[in-house]
Design an enzyme around this catalytic site. Structure first.
Site, PDB file in Angstrom:
ATOM      1  N   GLY A   1      -1.274  -1.746  -5.410  1.00  0.00           N
ATOM      2  CA  GLY A   1      -1.658  -1.206  -6.714  1.00  0.00           C
ATOM      3  C   GLY A   1      -0.571  -1.413  -7.750  1.00  0.00           C
ATOM      4  CB  SER A   2       0.226   0.532 -10.773  1.00  0.00           C
ATOM      5  OG  SER A   2      -1.054   0.386 -11.356  1.00  0.00           O
ATOM      6  CB  THR A   3       4.049   0.091  -6.417  1.00  0.00           C
ATOM      7  OG1 THR A   3       3.237  -0.571  -5.440  1.00  0.00           O
ATOM      8  CG2 THR A   3       3.794   1.590  -6.380  1.00  0.00           C
TER       9      THR A   3
END
Length: 488
Positions: free
Chosen positions: A215-217
């Site tokens: 995801g956004s990591t």
């Protein structure tokens, strides 16, 4: 001598030669197959005839051996078995060995030639050599904080010392107690059956052997590519990014969870702070598939056969992307992008270590039973994904996430903390429960080196909007692990 005597002597000589030939055949040619024959229990009996060497955490044994009173004289035992199972694995008289118990089996059983103080004599006499000891890099405070933070949730934590690559914590929940499966008999079989049929998979090492969409990591990797390859000169430069953003080869727009048009042409710093999908999806396309693959692999993605020395599952960033739509999704940690928690801890560690990524390692040294060191494990660089100047900018952006963005739950008073939240979509048509992520590092001060970088993933979060659950569920766990390391 009579003819009869000569014949008898010759016959005896032939018999002796045949006996020698047969002994040679058995000892040198058939010995391996005889030793491996399931009907031959001598090797098994010998293996368990003495205590197994120990695995140590912070100088204290977390394993032991106990007398059984049976044919297999000694059986493995574990102290805080569930706490350290993702590190030790298990050694079972029935089911074999895993993780460190497996890869260091020859050390722990005394079969490794380096353990002998007189190898030639020991080989001739077949003398028994005591098992050696394996010293891990695990920080017990960090390990306990990780498990306590995860609690009853399904998930994992990996923590690394950025400057050395030493692994400080490996937690995977739910866990299991290896003590129940180390022996033989009905009770061992029953416990094994219970563990292997449990739908929550307690024996799966989620920190090392399970990969998830990050995801956004993953936007930290995309940010690094944008800066390192010169797409933008700094994190405070406005980006050329529409909201919503639709890649050229699709009619499906990529949108943001945040309200309003705050992500329209946002700077990289602000885009990371509030986690703009549109900005980083377009950045990935503009950087190019080739450079995104190049940067991901510099962090350790697409690495097959990684060992620490335990084997680690491969983290993936598709090297064959030709579609802009798929490249855009991959650049925000979706589509086929997948990472282990250890890999995402490596991402945070490279940022914290000013652009240098160290090889992660789980061992400090191996010793004989008397404490004499036979092997020490030093620090080795994996590579340098980006320059120190780029690292400084990424650090600034990640600090912004924790100070005033989606990662405020990771704040530690008086400590510099950088982080990135993430909520990764899961399942067919994104129908599954999203994965909540948080990656971070901590420094005692702005000029100090970072003693810890952490990645946390939670499988069974109650996420309903991107990134907020990562900040709400995973960030507090990372905070506890970082504080445990900082406390010394």
């Amino acid at each position: 001598m009579s003819r009869t005597g000569r014949r008898a002597g010759l016959f005896c000589l032939v018999l002796i030669l045949l006996l020698l030939a047969n002994a040679t055949r058995l000892m040198f040619f058939q010995a391996p197959s005889l030793n491996q024959n399931s009907a031959n229990q001598r090797a098994v009996i010998a293996r368990y005839s003495r205590p197994r060497g120990d695995i140590l955490v912070a100088g204290e044994s977390v394993t032991g051996s106990k007398k059984t009173g049976g044919t297999l004289a000694y059986q493995r035992t574990y102290t805080d078995g569930a706490l350290y199972a993702p590190v030790t694995g298990f050694s079972s008289q029935t089911y074999g060995n895993t993780l460190l118990e497996g890869v260091e089996d020859r050390i722990l059983t005394g079969q490794d030639s380096r353990l002998s103080t007189n190898p030639v004599w020991d080989a001739i006499s077949r003398a028994s050599v005591p098992g050696g000891n394996v010293f891990t890099t695990i920080n017990p405070k960090a390990q306990r904080a990780a498990f306590q933070g995860l609690g009853s949730k399904r998930g994992a934590v990996a923590a690394i010392e950025p400057g050395t690559g030493r692994i400080l914590a490996l937690a995977s929940t739910p866990s299991y107690d290896p003590n129940g499966i180390t022996g033989t008999g009905p009770a061992t079989v029953a416990d094994w059956t219970r563990l292997t049929t449990d739908t929550t998979e307690p024996m799966l090492n989620r920190a090392l052997r399970q990969s998830y969409p990050p995801g956004s990591t993953f936007k930290v990797v995309t940010l690094a590519a944008a800066l390192q390859y010169g797409l933008y000169s700094g994190i405070d430069v406005p980006t050329n990014s529409p909201d919503p953003y639709t890649p050229e080869d699709t009619d499906h727009p990529i949108t943001n969870e945040s309200a309003g048009d705050a992500c329209l042409n946002a700077t990289l710093a602000y885009a990371l702070q509030v986690s703009c999908n549109t900005v980083f999806a377009k950045v990935g396309v503009d950087v190019s598939a080739q450079n995104m693959v190049r940067m991901a692999e510099a962090f350790g993605f697409n690495q097959s056969g990684q060992t620490i020395p335990v084997g680690v599952a491969r983290s993936n960033f598709d090297p064959g992307l030709t579609s802009e739509a798929f490249l855009a999704l991959s650049s925000i940690g979706q589509y086929d992008t997948a990472a282990t928690p250890l890999e995402m801890a490596q991402v945070a560690a490279a940022v914290a270590n000013n652009g240098t990524l160290m090889q992660p390692r789980l061992l400090d040294k191996i010793t004989r039973a008397d404490g004499t060191t036979v092997q020490s494990f030093g620090n080795r660089p994996f590579g340098r994904p980006f320059s120190a100047d780029v690292a400084a900018q990424i650090q600034q952006a990640m600090v912004g996430v924790v100070d005033s963005g989606t990662g405020t739950n990771a704040q530690i008073p008086g400590v510099v903390v950088g982080g990135k939240t993430g909520t990764a979509q899961n399942g067919v048509g994104n129908s599954g429960t999203p994965y909540a992520w948080f990656i971070s590092y901590a420094k005692p001060s702005a000029t100090a080196s970072s003693p810890v970088a952490v990645a946390v993933v939670i499988e069974d979060s109650d996420a309903h909007r991107a990134d907020i659950s990562g900040g709400g569920l995973a960030a507090p766990i990372a905070k506890d692990v970082m504080q445990a390391v900082l406390s010394g």
